[in-house]
Design a protein around this motif. Structure first.
Motif, mmCIF file in Angstrom:
data_model
loop_
_atom_site.group_PDB
_atom_site.id
_atom_site.type_symbol
_atom_site.label_atom_id
_atom_site.label_comp_id
_atom_site.label_asym_id
_atom_site.label_seq_id
_atom_site.Cartn_x
_atom_site.Cartn_y
_atom_site.Cartn_z
ATOM 1 N N TYR A 1 -1.496 2.984 13.250
ATOM 2 C CA TYR A 1 -2.229 2.298 12.263
ATOM 3 C C TYR A 1 -1.463 2.914 10.721
ATOM 4 O O TYR A 1 -1.034 1.720 9.849
ATOM 5 C CB TYR A 1 -2.944 2.101 11.995
ATOM 6 N N LYS B 1 0.622 0.417 7.894
ATOM 7 C CA LYS B 1 -0.702 -0.188 6.990
ATOM 8 C C LYS B 1 0.057 0.566 5.245
ATOM 9 O O LYS B 1 0.180 -0.144 4.303
ATOM 10 C CB LYS B 1 -1.567 0.424 7.219
ATOM 11 N N CYS B 2 0.629 1.490 5.357
ATOM 12 C CA CYS B 2 1.009 1.936 4.843
ATOM 13 C C CYS B 2 2.314 3.101 3.808
ATOM 14 O O CYS B 2 2.612 3.808 4.922
ATOM 15 C CB CYS B 2 0.176 3.586 4.687
ATOM 16 N N PHE C 1 -4.319 2.874 -0.598
ATOM 17 C CA PHE C 1 -4.736 3.070 -0.040
ATOM 18 C C PHE C 1 -5.399 4.686 0.188
ATOM 19 O O PHE C 1 -6.623 4.027 0.856
ATOM 20 C CB PHE C 1 -3.370 3.121 0.917
ATOM 21 N N HIS D 1 1.012 -1.064 -0.005
ATOM 22 C CA HIS D 1 -0.313 -0.010 0.103
ATOM 23 C C HIS D 1 0.692 1.004 0.327
ATOM 24 O O HIS D 1 1.719 1.112 0.341
ATOM 25 C CB HIS D 1 -1.056 0.305 1.052
#
Length: 266
Positions: A202, A206-207, A172, A133
């Motif tokens: 987070y 995730k990214c 994303f 992502h």
């Protein structure tokens, strides 16, 4: 017209008052650039409702094919971005803000601009091919703020900012910049600890956020006349015929001026 133009800035009111042919205003006074669905394509980014067909600052790509599509558009097609350039100054409990509404033309085929775009888009391509992502932001804000401050100097104490000046391509989501603003952390520490900290953690997991602060020479440009509009329409038509291999080396459809005469309109 001078092909050396890298970034052109004009007042939104001037742009709207003399639109190039392939922009149209509908009954609701919104501007379209693909209303006819004919031979023209442009990149328009605007977070307002003025441009009906614009990207709203964020382009979501769900697969590599969609990424290649927006990559090629950014490298070959005329790109317009609607921005607000603001200056503000606080006095006691009052903050005075002056907003200027502008249309920015990004000459994506200028070698200096395209080299930067290819570099950052190449990084995003690697990430999406690796199945990661990412959120790529192409940032025009710093160079626009520098231009704005240089051309509209005031007594000390003013701060300058650009709204809507960043282009995001992501699979994303766009980064919520407020969670990374140190001033908000200082002023709203309890709220930021409660909301900002979980979000930043987070997001980091995730990214991958990739940012490119675009560098370029900014000039103020006047609105079009009919001859320049016709020339621009020919450029767009040729760009379509050449497809993604187009090497357009023409600047925006405006006449450059040495000094912006717009201070009284802001």
């Amino acid at each position: 017209m001078d092909p050396r133009v890298e970034v052109g800035v004009t007042l939104t009111d001037q742009f709207v008052s003399c639109l190039p042919e392939y922009f149209e205003t509908n009954a609701e006074n919104k501007i379209h650039h693909d209303m006819k669905q004919e031979i023209t394509d442009l990149n328009v980014f605007s977070e307002t409702k003025r441009f009906a067909d614009a990207y709203k600052g964020e382009v979501l790509v769900e697969n590599i094919s969609e990424f290649y599509s927006i990559r090629d558009k950014l490298l070959t097609l005329p790109t317009f971005v609607e921005v607000y350039l603001n200056k503000s100054k606080s006095s006691g409990n009052t903050t005075y803000i002056t907003k200027g509404k502008f249309i920015v033309y990004l000459n994506t085929t200028h070698p200096a601009i395209q080299q930067q775009l290819r570099e950052i888009l190449g990084q995003a391509e690697v990430l999406i091919n690796e199945g990661k992502h990412f959120a790529l932001e192409i940032c025009l804000d710093d160079m626009l703020k520098y231009w704005y401050k240089a051309n509209f100097p005031d007594s000390g104490g003013f701060s300058f900012e650009a709204e809507g000046a960043n282009i995001c391509v992501t699979n994303f989501s766009r980064r919520f910049h407020e969670c990374y603003n140190p001033l908000l952390w200082l002023g709203c520490l309890p709220v930021m600890l409660l909301c900002g900290t979980p979000y930043c953690i987070y997001r980091a997991v995730k990214c991958i956020d990739v940012e490119q602060k675009l560098r370029g020479s900014v000039v103020y440009i006047e609105g079009v006349n009919q001859h320049e509009r016709d020339t621009f329409n020919q450029i767009l038509r040729q760009a379509y015929m050449d497809g993604l291999n187009s090497t357009i080396q023409q600047p925006p459809p405006y006449t450059m001026t040495s000094q912006p005469s717009i201070q009284q309109q802001l």
